[in-house]
Each structure stands twice: as structure tokens, then as C-alpha cells.
Design a protein around this motif. Structure first.
Motif, PDB file in Angstrom:
ATOM      1  N   UNK A 102      37.115  28.154  15.478  1.00  0.00           N
ATOM      2  CA  UNK A 102      38.166  28.996  16.065  1.00  0.00           C
ATOM      3  C   UNK A 102      37.757  29.447  17.460  1.00  0.00           C
ATOM      4  N   UNK A 103      36.503  29.866  17.596  1.00  0.00           N
ATOM      5  CA  UNK A 103      36.023  30.336  18.892  1.00  0.00           C
ATOM      6  C   UNK A 103      35.906  29.182  19.891  1.00  0.00           C
ATOM      7  N   UNK A 104      35.483  28.026  19.402  1.00  0.00           N
ATOM      8  CA  UNK A 104      35.364  26.859  20.288  1.00  0.00           C
ATOM      9  C   UNK A 104      36.734  26.431  20.809  1.00  0.00           C
ATOM     10  N   UNK A 105      37.732  26.417  19.928  1.00  0.00           N
ATOM     11  CA  UNK A 105      39.082  26.005  20.342  1.00  0.00           C
ATOM     12  C   UNK A 105      39.667  26.978  21.361  1.00  0.00           C
ATOM     13  N   UNK A 106      39.318  28.235  21.253  1.00  0.00           N
ATOM     14  CA  UNK A 106      39.846  29.245  22.170  1.00  0.00           C
ATOM     15  C   UNK A 106      39.384  28.993  23.612  1.00  0.00           C
ATOM     16  N   UNK A 107      38.215  28.360  23.792  1.00  0.00           N
ATOM     17  CA  UNK A 107      37.712  28.063  25.142  1.00  0.00           C
ATOM     18  C   UNK A 107      38.447  26.893  25.780  1.00  0.00           C
ATOM     19  N   UNK A 108      39.146  26.102  24.950  1.00  0.00           N
ATOM     20  CA  UNK A 108      39.826  24.877  25.406  1.00  0.00           C
ATOM     21  C   UNK A 108      38.836  23.868  26.000  1.00  0.00           C
ATOM     22  N   UNK A 109      37.605  23.899  25.519  1.00  0.00           N
ATOM     23  CA  UNK A 109      36.575  22.980  26.014  1.00  0.00           C
ATOM     24  C   UNK A 109      36.791  21.574  25.472  1.00  0.00           C
ATOM     25  N   UNK A 110      36.556  20.602  26.334  1.00  0.00           N
ATOM     26  CA  UNK A 110      36.568  19.210  25.886  1.00  0.00           C
ATOM     27  C   UNK A 110      35.200  18.792  25.338  1.00  0.00           C
ATOM     28  N   UNK A 111      34.174  19.569  25.680  1.00  0.00           N
ATOM     29  CA  UNK A 111      32.807  19.234  25.259  1.00  0.00           C
ATOM     30  C   UNK A 111      32.111  20.469  24.714  1.00  0.00           C
ATOM     31  N   UNK A 112      31.618  20.366  23.483  1.00  0.00           N
ATOM     32  CA  UNK A 112      30.814  21.424  22.867  1.00  0.00           C
ATOM     33  C   UNK A 112      29.359  20.976  22.917  1.00  0.00           C
ATOM     34  N   UNK A 113      28.516  21.771  23.537  1.00  0.00           N
ATOM     35  CA  UNK A 113      27.116  21.413  23.740  1.00  0.00           C
ATOM     36  C   UNK A 113      26.229  22.284  22.859  1.00  0.00           C
ATOM     37  N   UNK A 114      25.206  21.685  22.285  1.00  0.00           N
ATOM     38  CA  UNK A 114      24.212  22.454  21.543  1.00  0.00           C
ATOM     39  C   UNK A 114      22.843  21.837  21.769  1.00  0.00           C
TER      40      UNK A 114
END
Length: 444
Positions: A390-402
Motif C-alpha cells: 500500500x505504501x509502495x503504491x502510494x509513491x507511484x514508483x516504477x522501481x522498488x529498491x532494497x
């Protein structure tokens, strides 16, 4: 979960009284500052599922006021071990150390069922300590992916029979390198240009097999940043999975092997690219604190460990550029809470031309991976992952980095569960940085 006999319960209490750090148990003031940081407490507001609640349970066992029964073990196993509570604790309680000791006591005093004994022996004693066996297992997965069997399995209903989130995890496995590639690993990499640092690379077990391309990216980045790299051949698994799962003696044996492998190298740092591994490496001195002949050697080793992001910030990176995109970052719990590395990855991401970095709300909260937690506790892990997505989608990011392999698979699983595979990708930070360096060179 197997039951304890009365004799085993009595022996467990004796071991708790003998081995648990009672001063550390008393150090908890029950102030409750840890509660907002705890994912399992946040899920159902159960006091027993909080750090201070679990400490109270441990103390009650030591005091002889509570039996170490199934409910007690269940609460300890429900903990992710993310250690976020330690960052909020005004008394500095080493909760992670208490949890590992308690789990080790339970594991050594109980008698597991025969299938569990076989599984634990196979995984902890016969597989992870031997890199050649890890390569053999990954070669089987490589054949599974390359032979077409995987496509047949994924288009059939077989995966629906798999328990918990195993079916999703199967879909997000990375492409496994070939058996030949896994065997032909480098032992030394020269710096490009002026040598700024001489470092040793902790290549790990899963990282140098299943995630070998990320290790290759790590060596590429260190080279580009001006680091000469040595990769000791006699190193092995860090032992983190063992330490967190009540197999402390095995973890100690692995720590000693790694200390021997690295201690004669003339280096500035030992570099790790996996938050979970690095967090145990920097605590080898605690792991071996009761062995006088090892504790100083372990302390010297632990002082040398540094995450890849920290050294890249320290020595400086060449120009990095990517096609325009929004990027967000999910902290590895152990990288942030144990290694205290949080700003360096963000600085690196923000320095990539073409990247708009957006901070994710509660990026420092656990993603639900926690080693094998998402396999053994799928319900809780998925609840935590749902919130994270939910939090990741709120950023509208195309790339999630870890910055940890377990976190990476978990975030990939989240993307899969949300049906976002066409819009969003999850990547390890060093893979993204390596792509950014290459893209900048090709488009300069």
C-alpha cells in the motif's frame, strides 16, 4: 510444533536460568516505546506479541512463573527478529540477543518430530555450510528453469497445491546462473584507475549462487569506484539463518571459518551486500563472546565489516544515469537496525541522474521476509507485505529498491500479488547502481 515433556520443560527452565542474560531482561522498563515499531504487535495489538511482552515471557520462565509451553514458543516464533524495537528503546535493550538465545535453548532442549529433525539436519548441517552443495541445488533449479519444466508447472494447477505463499515465491525466483558460471568465480579484482581502498568481499552462499548477478554487480561497482577487491576462497555461509533459528553452535562454527578466511588479508574493509548477512557479521564478537580464544579475533573481524552502500558513498561514484523514473527504497531491517545504515543507500539513489526518489511511508518497517519467516508464518508475513505494498503504491514508483535478497524476493512477491508486474519492478540496489553506471557510460 512438538510438545515438551515434563522432563524437557524442567531442563528448559534450567537452561533459561543458566544462559539468559538476566540483567538484560531487567533492563526492559516496560515503557512501551517499542510497541509502535513492532510489526506483529501492530497487526493484532496483542501484548504478548510485542517486544516487551516477549521479554516478560522470557523473564517469567527464568523466574519459574511460566512453563516453556507451546504458547510460549509460538510467541517467540511469531517474532520476525527485525530488531526495530532496539532503535526505539531508551534503555538500549539488546532484544535480538535475548531472542536468539531463547530460541537456541528451546531448540536444544526439545525433541522435534522425525520429519522436522530430518529437515533441520538437511538444511542447517548438510546444505548451507557447504558451498558446493548450494551450487548443486541451484543447478537443479537452473535445469528446472531452462528445461521448460517451469513453464509446464506454472501453466498447470500444481502450484495451487503448494502451501502458504510458496507458489508466489516460485514465480519470483531470479534466473539461476549456469553450473559453469557458479564454479568460475573470481578471487581478485583490480581497481579501475587510482586505487582508493583495498577491500575483501563477503560473497555469501545464496548471494553467490541464486543471486550471483548481484554479486557480479557488486564487484563491478567496487572496481569502478576505485577499490581493489579480494574474494577469499575459503569463506562460507555467514550463519545468520542458523543463529536466528536456534542453531547457535552451527552459527559459531561458520563464524570461525569466516574469521580464519579473512583475518590474514591486508584490507581496509570487509564488504557485504546483503543486510541479513552483514548484521550477523558485525556481531561475530557477540556470537563468540564466551570463547576467549576467539573473541578478539571476532571483534577485529566485526570492526572491518561495512555495507557496500557505505563504501560507495565514502570513496565516491562515477556518473550514474537512468531513463526517467520514480524510485522508492525499502530498508532491509538488519541493515538499518543492526548495521545502522540508512542514509547511504538513499544518497546513492538520489545521485542518479534521471531518477526521482520518493520516500515510502514506513520504509523502515519490516516487509515480512525475515529469513524464512514468509514461509513458516505466511499469514502474518502477507499481512505485513500487504501494508508495505500500500505504501509502495502510494509513491507511484516504477522501481522498488532494497538491499537484501530476502527483502527483494518479498517485494517481488508483493508486486506479483498486486498484479503490478507490468508497471513495477523490484531490484537490489547494487544492480540498479550498476545499470546506472553502464547507462551513463553508453550515453555520455
Amino acid at each position: 510444533m512438538s510438545k515438551l515433556t515434563e522432563q524437557q520443560k524442567n531442563q528448559t527452565v534450567i537452561e533459561f536460568q543458566k544462559r539468559m542474560d538476566y540483567d538484560e531482561l531487567l533492563n526492559c522498563m516496560r515503557c512501551g516505546f517499542c510497541l509502535p515499531t513492532c510489526p506483529t504487535y501492530g497487526d493484532d495489538q496483542n501484548e504478548a506479541a510485542s517486544p516487551r511482552g516477549r521479554i516478560a515471557l522470557m523473564k517469567a520462565v527464568v523466574d519459574g512463573k511460566l512453563e516453556p509451553n507451546e504458547d510460549f514458543e509460538k510467541q517467540l516464533n511469531l517474532c520476525l527478529g527485525c530488531r526495530a524495537c532496539e532503535t526505539a528503546c531508551p534503555s538500549g535493550v539488546k532484544y535480538g540477543h535475548l531472542l536468539e538465545e531463547a530460541r537456541d535453548i528451546l531448540n536444544t532442549t526439545k525433541k522435534h518430530s522425525f520429519p522436522v529433525r530430518v529437515l533441520r539436519k538437511t538444511v542447517f548441517e548438510q546444505l548451507f555450510p557447504y558451498q558446493n552443495r548450494m551450487r548443486s541445488l541451484n543447478s537443479l533449479i537452473w535445469f528446472y528453469q531452462k528445461s521448460g519444466v517451469q513453464k509446464v508447472v506454472q501453466t498447470s494447477n500444481i502450484l495451487k497445491l503448494m502451501p502458504g505463499s510458496m507458489a508466489t515465491m516460485e514465480k519470483v525466483l531470479p534466473p539461476i546462473p549456469s553450473p559453469k558460471a557458479m564454479k568460475n568465480r573470481p578471487t581478485h579484482v583490480e581497481a579501475e584507475g587510482v586505487t582508493k581502498k583495498r577491500v575483501a568481499f563477503f560473497s555469501g552462499c545464496l548471494m553467490d549462487t541464486m543471486f550471483m548477478e548481484t554479486n557480479n554487480s557488486t564487484l563491478f561497482l567496487l572496481k569502478k569506484a576505485g577499490c581493489e577487491v579480494v574474494i577469499p576462497q575459503n569463506q562460507g555461509c555467514c550463519g545468520a539463518l542458523h543463529a536466528h533459528s536456534g542453531e547457535k553452535d552451527q552459527a559459531k562454527a561458520m563464524a570461525k571459518k569466516n574469521i580464519i578466511a579473512f583475518e590474514n588479508e591486508q584490507i581496509d574493509y570487509i564488504i557485504s551486500n546483503a543486510g541479513g548477512c552483514g548484521a550477523l557479521l558485525v556481531e561475530y564478537d557477540h556470537l563468540l563472546k564466551d570463547e576467549p580464544e576467539w573473541v578478539e579475533r571476532a571483534r577485529a573481524f566485526a570492526r572491518s565489516v561495512k555495507d557496500i552502500s557505505e563504501i560507495l558513498v565514502e570513496v565516491g561514484m562515477p556518473t550514474m544515469r537512468l531513463p526517467e523514473q520514480v524510485v522508492t527504497y525499502q530498508d532491509s531491517c538488519h541493515l538499518r537496525n543492526v548495521m545502522k545504515t540508512a542514509s547511504a543507500p538513499r544518497k546513492l539513489l538520489q545521485s542518479i541522474e534521471g531518477v526521482e526518489f520518493k520516500e515510502m511511508k514506513d520504509a523502515d518497517h519490516c516487509c515480512g521476509s525475515a529469513g524464512i519467516y514468509n514461509i513458516v508464518q505466511p499469514h502474518m508475513a502477507n499481512d505485513i507485505l500487504d501494508y508495505k505494498m500500500e505504501q509502495a503504491k502510494y509513491t507511484k514508483a516504477q522501481t522498488i529498491v532494497t538491499a537484501n535478497p530476502g527483502c527483494l524476493l518479498q517485494m517481488k512477491a508483493g508486486v506479483e500479488r498486486e498484479n503490478l508486474t507490468k508497471e513495477v519492478s523490484a531490484v537490489h540496489i547494487v544492480d540498479l547502481l550498476a545499470d546506472a553506471v553502464r547507462y551513463a557510460e553508453q550515453n555520455s
